[in-house]
Design a protein around this motif. Sequence first.
Motif, short mmCIF file in Angstrom:
data_model
loop_
_atom_site.label_atom_id
_atom_site.label_comp_id
_atom_site.label_asym_id
_atom_site.label_seq_id
_atom_site.Cartn_x
_atom_site.Cartn_y
_atom_site.Cartn_z
N SER A 91 33.13 -21.72 25.60
CA SER A 91 33.00 -23.17 25.37
C SER A 91 34.11 -23.92 26.07
O SER A 91 33.89 -24.97 26.66
N PHE A 92 35.33 -23.39 26.00
CA PHE A 92 36.48 -24.03 26.62
C PHE A 92 36.30 -24.08 28.14
O PHE A 92 36.59 -25.12 28.78
N ALA A 93 35.81 -22.99 28.72
CA ALA A 93 35.64 -22.92 30.17
C ALA A 93 34.66 -23.97 30.67
O ALA A 93 34.84 -24.54 31.75
N ARG A 94 33.63 -24.27 29.89
CA ARG A 94 32.64 -25.27 30.31
C ARG A 94 33.27 -26.67 30.40
O ARG A 94 32.75 -27.52 31.12
N TYR A 114 39.13 -19.63 37.97
CA TYR A 114 39.71 -20.82 37.36
C TYR A 114 41.16 -21.00 37.79
O TYR A 114 41.61 -22.12 38.04
N GLN A 115 41.91 -19.89 37.87
CA GLN A 115 43.32 -19.98 38.24
C GLN A 115 43.48 -20.36 39.72
O GLN A 115 44.34 -21.17 40.06
N LEU A 142 33.36 -16.12 32.43
CA LEU A 142 33.28 -17.16 31.41
C LEU A 142 32.53 -18.34 32.00
O LEU A 142 32.91 -18.85 33.07
N ALA A 143 31.47 -18.74 31.35
CA ALA A 143 30.64 -19.86 31.83
C ALA A 143 30.20 -19.64 33.26
O ALA A 143 30.15 -20.57 34.07
N GLY A 144 29.92 -18.38 33.61
CA GLY A 144 29.38 -18.06 34.93
C GLY A 144 30.39 -17.80 36.01
O GLY A 144 30.01 -17.53 37.16
N HIS A 145 31.69 -17.86 35.69
CA HIS A 145 32.72 -17.65 36.69
C HIS A 145 33.79 -16.69 36.15
O HIS A 145 34.15 -16.76 34.98
#
Length: 249
Positions: free
Chosen positions: A243-246, A36-37, A28-31
């Motif tokens: 979108s949220f990840a960005r 993220y976690q 998501l958004a490149g990752h």
Amino acid sequence: MKGMIFAAGLGTRLRPLTDTMPKALVPLAGHPLLMYQIAKLKSAGITDIMINVHHFADMIIDYVRSNDNFGCHIMISDERERLLDTGGGLLKAWKTYGRDSDEPVLALNADILSTIRLEDVTGAYRPEEAGLLVVRHRETQRYLCFDKDDRLSGWTNVATGECRPASVAPMLDDYRLLAFSGMQVLSPGVLSMMDEYASRNGERFSVIDFYLDAMRQAFFRGFEPDGELLDVGKIEHIAEAESFARLII
């Protein structure tokens, strides 16, 4: 405090993406979701992290090791022989840390993105409580029931009318109905309770089933921190999740 990331699931709702990768590595958004976690735990000062694996386990292990464990001490709880569900997976991971661990554990799902500050969650945890369950006001079918003191008191499926325990049903209007976020902090004392539960019910069990059993003797508190949360559990949520990840990179 130690951390755990649930990354062993099959991710069937994210097919066809998860036909070739574990859901924890869906980008998501490149990752990958997993990044993220790990980043959230690390930003909260939690660098001892356990990740459970099953589906495409080697890909997760290779990803973590190739990134030098993200500067953390990351251990793997291997469920390749048998997927243990959330409760059984948490118990196995906790045992992998070592039975003598006297630190609480913050556990969260790999497929949940949020702007919740984990520092707010760890700061709200009280050592005298068995656990702190992060919950949200959102529309769903299955809710946890909390009394006026935010104590977990039951569970209900509003679509079917099922309540657990059944005694909750006549008093349902007296409870706050909140959706579980897949994020929780558990005290060290919960380990022995989970172990005893597994001895009665088998090693594979849901963490929610455990909570509904253990709440009769222990205090699990519901907590609503500030911040947004998005479940990336379905393929139709990917565009929104991008979108949220960005927003949280």
